[in-house]
Design an enzyme around this catalytic site. Structure first.
Site, PDB file in Angstrom:
ATOM      1  N   ASP A  32       2.126 -11.233   3.107  1.00 40.82           N
ATOM      2  CA  ASP A  32       0.900 -10.401   3.226  1.00 40.82           C
ATOM      3  C   ASP A  32       1.501  -9.363   2.405  1.00 40.82           C
ATOM      4  OD1 ASP A  32      -0.993  -8.498   4.690  1.00 40.82           O
ATOM      5  OD2 ASP A  32       0.691  -6.939   5.465  1.00 40.82           O
TER       6      ASP A  32
ATOM      7  N   ASP B 296      -0.497  -5.152   2.489  1.00 36.46           N
ATOM      8  CA  ASP B 296      -0.448  -4.078   2.640  1.00 36.46           C
ATOM      9  C   ASP B 296       0.310  -3.598   4.419  1.00 36.46           C
ATOM     10  OD1 ASP B 296      -2.950  -2.488   1.474  1.00 36.46           O
ATOM     11  OD2 ASP B 296      -3.518  -4.248   1.961  1.00 36.46           O
TER      12      ASP B 296
END
Length: 220
Positions: free
Chosen positions: A17, A19
């Site tokens: 991922d 953020d």
């Protein structure tokens, strides 16, 4: 917190991922969504619980149909315009550097323009495979982003390790059949369901074998 069974396995690829996992964009995200919420008469309580989901999905959940298009355009503009004080999280640069010769990707709930803006703002050396919310029919918590990332990497999802900070992303990874390593950069440990949990990527090291296989080891 520990790697658990992940320390005993070999993986063909790692999917990160972005953020909250590789970069900290929390202040910028909070500013953009606070402005957007005020403009649309929404409270902080109404915004809560959507971390890790694509912005378009959040908008569609909170506003009536006739406002969707303009409201999505507005939050996209606010987020792209505010990439101040975005920084690389501990261990992220080392993790990506260690995997430079291996198969790895980013699968994010950002759109492509926003992902590129934040990657540039953080001066992050991102992998070549970048899957964004505007490239899939269903974003997280659906498995689509991780399935597409695995496809582009040329590996089976069940041979991938996903690194995530958000419950929505971990749910998506599980649905895709991937192994899951959670970092507690944005969400308390008790709210994360994963095969292993560490504070951040600074707690682990990725090792690439001569055959391209990847192992993850917990640092002392």
């Amino acid at each position: 917190m520990a790697l658990g069974k992940l320390a005993e396995l070999d993986f063909d690829a790692v999917i990160f991922d972005m953020d909250g996992t590789l970069i900290d964009s929390t202040p910028a995200v909070a500013r953009a969504w606070s402005t957007w919420a005020q403009e649309h008469g929404l409270t902080a309580e109404q915004l809560a619980g959507h971390h890790g989901m694509p912005s378009a999905r959040v908008v569609r959940k909170l506003l009536p149909d006739h406002q969707h298009e303009s409201a999505i355009d507005r939050i996209n503009a606010l987020e792209i315009d505010d990439v101040h004080d975005i920084v690389v999280l501990p261990g992220a640069a080392d993790a990506l550097a260690a995997l430079r010769s291996a198969r790895n990707a980013i699968a994010t709930s950002c759109t492509m323009p926003l992902a590129r803006a934040r990657i540039a703002a953080a001066d992050l050396a991102a992998p070549s495979v970048l899957v964004t919310a505007d490239q899939v029919e269903h974003g997280k918590p659906a498995p689509d982003p991780f399935l597409l990332a695995a496809e582009r990497l040329g590996v089976a999802p069940e041979r991938c390790l996903v690194v995530e900070d958000a419950p929505a992303g971990l749910t998506a990874a599980k649905a895709a059949g991937c192994y899951r390593l959670a970092v507690i950069t944005t969400t308390p440990e008790g709210e994360l369901e994963a095969d292993g949990i560490v504070r951040n990527l600074g707690d682990v090291e990725f090792l690439v074998g001569a055959d391209g296989g990847i192992r993850v080891r917990e640092l002392a």
